[in-house]
Write an enzyme that holds these catalytic residues in place. Structure first.
Site, PDB file in Angstrom:
ATOM      1  N   HIS A  97       0.552  -1.162  -0.228  1.00 52.91           N
ATOM      2  CA  HIS A  97       0.067  -0.114  -0.004  1.00 52.91           C
ATOM      3  C   HIS A  97       1.104   1.209   0.292  1.00 52.91           C
ATOM      4  CE1 HIS A  97      -3.088  -2.366   0.646  1.00 52.91           C
ATOM      5  NE2 HIS A  97      -2.852  -3.150   1.747  1.00 52.91           N
ATOM      6  N   ASP A  98       1.218   1.507   1.031  1.00 50.09           N
ATOM      7  CA  ASP A  98       2.174   2.438   1.378  1.00 50.09           C
ATOM      8  C   ASP A  98       3.101   2.907   0.273  1.00 50.09           C
ATOM      9  OD1 ASP A  98       0.620   3.232   3.353  1.00 50.09           O
ATOM     10  OD2 ASP A  98       1.995   2.758   5.514  1.00 50.09           O
TER      11      ASP A  98
END
Length: 307
Positions: A236-237
């Site tokens: 994700h990040d």
């Protein structure tokens, strides 16, 4: 010092994917401040993890502690993915000491000295720290070139059926950022699902260097996701970092975004209008598509450039 790299604030809660995002940012940006909140695990662990990553990367970047809970309610950790320590049990050398102060104050101090629209903010955690900084001195939003936020989903969530974790943990803070006078890029679960770490992707990452070995160990500790039939898991990040440093590998669409701040089952849901079906202004730049091979090649290159 002029580096030619994008000046950045990284607000995070490491967390396995935050750690990889920090490596990517530290290799590719002029990171001037790392602020930390409680999130994936409590603040004492996220702070230690952020310090460890910064230290391993060999970057003299201040790491400042911030909020240990959302604006309203209580902190809730996500240990099923990140483990009790936040890094899936991977032990890193202790990093440099925490820089004294409070995250929101440190963000404001940095922005006061910045030129207009010169600093990028990357929000990888429940966005409490950035919301506090801008709510208490709104004019400083004009010093930000933009905020890239990993939060939300236009489909289903990963914390509740309705909500993604960062949005669910502090929907009031996310709502405040979405209304700030600054360009916003939103990177949602629907986008990060395209950055799938499979055994083949993990095997292709660099093996030499302390940061590369740490990144491989951290990613190797993340369990495969039921959402992807156990074929892998979404990274994700780092996508929110990549959206700042390499926007050409994304497809974007302007959208109207509102956050459910109620107390019901939909709390934290991001209501995303990508097709102009509501009267709300389409002021948010949505990341919709990702060139995954280019993304993973960029990540591999970044890890190779770190110690």
């Amino acid at each position: 010092m002029e580096t030619g790299l994008i000046p950045a604030i990284v607000d995070c809660d490491p967390g396995t994917d935050d750690a990889i995002a920090l490596f990517l940012a530290l290799a590719s940006m002029d990171v001037r401040l790392v602020t930390v909140s409680g999130g994936n695990v409590p603040l004492d662990r996220t702070l230690a993890n952020a310090r460890a990553v910064v230290g391993l990367a060999g970057k003299p970047v201040p790491v400042v502690a911030g909020a240990d809970r959302p604006l309203l309610g209580h902190h809730r950790a996500e240990t099923a993915v990140h483990g009790a320590d936040g890094l899936g049990g991977v032990v890193l050398p202790d990093g440099p000491p925490v820089t004294p102060g409070v995250a929101a104050d440190a963000i404001r101090a940095l922005l006061r000295d910045a030129a207009p629209r010169s600093v990028a903010a990357i929000a990888l955690a429940p966005p409490t720290n950035l919301a506090l900084a801008l709510a208490t001195e709104p004019a400083l939003a004009g010093r930000l070139s933009g905020i890239s936020i990993m939060a939300g989903a236009w489909g289903e969530g990963n914390w509740t059926p309705s909500a993604e974790y960062n949005a669910a943990m502090d929907p009031e803070a996310l709502a405040m950022l979405l209304e700030a006078d600054v360009p916003i890029t939103l990177v949602t679960l629907d986008l990060t699902a395209q950055a799938l770490i499979t055994p083949a992707v993990l095997a292709a990452l660099p093996r030499d260097g302390a940061c590369a070995r740490a990144a491989r160990a951290i990613l190797g500790a993340v369990p495969p996701s039921r959402r992807f039939d156990h074929a892998g898991f979404a990274l994700h990040d780092p996508c929110a970092v990549a959206a700042v440093i390499a926007p050409a590998m994304f497809g974007f669409r302007q959208a109207a975004v509102r956050v459910d701040t109620g107390d019901g089952a939909a709390r934290g849901r991001t209501h995303i209008d990508r097709w102009g079906r509501t009267a709300h202004a389409a002021k948010i730049r949505m990341a919709e598509t990702l060139d995954a091979p280019r993304f993973f090649a960029m990540l591999a290159d970044a890890l190779q450039r770190l110690p």
